[in-house]
Design an enzyme around this catalytic site. Structure first.
Site, short mmCIF file in Angstrom:
data_model
loop_
_atom_site.label_atom_id
_atom_site.label_comp_id
_atom_site.label_asym_id
_atom_site.label_seq_id
_atom_site.Cartn_x
_atom_site.Cartn_y
_atom_site.Cartn_z
N GLU A 325 32.06 36.84 35.40
CA GLU A 325 32.90 38.11 35.44
C GLU A 325 33.76 38.21 36.74
O GLU A 325 34.85 38.29 36.91
CB GLU A 325 31.95 39.35 35.12
N HIS A 326 32.84 37.97 37.65
CA HIS A 326 33.24 37.94 39.23
C HIS A 326 32.87 36.69 39.88
O HIS A 326 31.82 36.31 39.77
CB HIS A 326 32.58 39.11 39.96
#
Length: 427
Positions: A325-326
């Protein structure tokens, strides 16, 4: 936090487990969710009220589902001025970023026809805001502001409450974002009300926003009845670092994500075994200072992994395989490495770009693909709140010029009515 080197026997096994981490489906959860969805679809407001009593321990009549304007006005008195200023600052940043994503209807004339695409905002969007282990006014802003920038006329917010009172931070954030209706209803029954519509809660065209496994499953099951943004899983962060990276920063960033939820997934990919060990020690030290120590500790113990690889080339390739996601690039001259990242929901470049700034006030959306779906999903954007319709226009002369090609396709596919519809223009 376990440390795994590329020379270790179990390296491939650990990496495979991380790559296959998505766990967004459960047969038992799905069975329960289907039952609630069916009941609300048939029973409407009465069913929603029963589930609010069962799951949230709150007794509501349908006319009490919706938050009143007076409640929203009163909410301002329950937050400090500087908190309201922070919400407005974030709102302005988010609005400014998403305003740059606007697309317009376009048309062009070629040799045979006039063609184009019409861009139209959705009529109604439902924003689901969790009410569980943490409070997320930032989620209200991130989900609702792009809808309003896109031109959605009716933005509806649903959020669970166990007291009957929606948290004032959420109400103020909703007002800043331009939310039109707020309902003190959450859970699967809230998703069902948005998807199917009841007398008190008219249906929407799309549901966005995070939630637990039950809410995520409900969104997945109502897809087709309405659109959804994505089926999001637990929060994730992968940090790429080398021997020059400050261990205290790396550890702090990993804990920033781990404190979201016991199921949050955090990973370190580094070229330095010594850094990995220093980060592990820092995590142990910093955990003692956290208010959400229990949650972050469970996340770290269950899922956190530090991968040690021989080179930065392999570090970036490993990140792309995990597709988190990040991704935080804690390297000197981090901007030079951005082209190495193919699969990531959001990329944080440099040692002065902590995840927190992007979660709250940077401006880009923090609703991102998880569980490896960054391989094919994008971040929430203005495109999620509009639909695109193709425009086709032929004159009689232009149609005649392509008639033979259409007739050939009609014959190849055995669809003679297609050919006859062409011929009808000249009879």
């Amino acid at each position: 936090m376990k440390i795994v080197s590329s020379q270790d026997r179990n390296f491939t096994q650990v990496l495979r487990k991380v790559r296959n981490r998505s766990s967004l489906q459960s047969a038992q959860v799905e069975k329960s969710v289907k039952g609630i969805l069916r009941t609300v679809e048939k029973g409407g407001d009465a069913a929603v009220a029963r589930y609010a009593l069962k799951f949230d321990r709150i007794r509501l009549k349908p006319q009490q589902f919706r938050v009143t304007p007076d409640e929203i006005k009163t909410a301002h008195a329950h937050i400090r001025k500087e908190e309201g200023d922070a919400l407005r600052f974030a709102g302005d940043r988010i609005r400014s970023f998403h305003d740059r994503q606007r697309t317009s209807t376009w048309m062009y004339q070629d040799r045979n026809s006039r063609l184009g695409q019409m861009v139209t905002p959705l009529d109604a969007v439902g924003v689901y805001v969790p009410g569980g282990k943490a409070l997320y006014p930032s989620s209200v802003l991130m989900n609702a502001i792009p809808a309003k920038v896109a031109g959605v006329k009716r933005v509806v917010m649903c959020t669970p409450t166990s007291t009957g009172q929606v948290n004032p931070y959420l109400l103020v954030a909703a007002e800043i974002a331009g939310v039109d209706e707020i309902y003190r209803i959450g859970g699967v029954h809230g998703v069902a009300a948005l998807a199917f519509g009841t007398k008190a809660i008219p249906r929407v065209d799309k549901i966005v926003g995070p939630g637990n496994l039950y809410v995520a499953t409900a969104k997945r099951l109502v897809y087709g009845q309405v659109d959804i943004d994505m089926v999001a899983g637990p929060s994730e962060l992968l940090v790429i670092a080398d021997e020059t990276s400050p261990p205290s920063q790396v550890a702090a960033d990993l804990l920033c994500e781990a404190e979201h939820d016991e199921e949050a997934r955090v990973y370190l990919v580094t070229t330095s075994h010594q850094l990995a060990q220093n980060v592990v020690n820092e995590i142990k030290r910093q955990l003692l200072q956290l208010g959400r120590q229990r949650i972050a500790t469970k996340s770290i113990k269950r899922y956190a992994v530090a991968f040690v690889v021989p080179s930065l080339d392999e570090a970036f390739e490993l990140s792309n395989q995990i597709a988190p996601e990040h991704v935080a690039v804690n390297l000197e001259r981090a901007i030079e490495f951005v082209h190495r990242l193919r699969h990531a929901g959001a990329i944080f470049l440099g040692r002065y770009t902590p995840p927190a700034v992007a979660d709250y006030v940077a401006g880009p959306n923090h609703v991102l693909p998880t569980g490896g779906t960054a391989r094919f999903f994008s971040t929430l954007s203005l495109d999620d709140y509009v639909k695109k319709s193709n425009i086709v226009s032929y004159s009689k002369e232009d149609l005649w010029s392509v008639k033979d090609y259409v007739m050939r396709f009609s014959e190849m596919e055995g669809l003679d009515a297609h050919g006859k519809s062409m011929e009808s223009r000249w009879k």
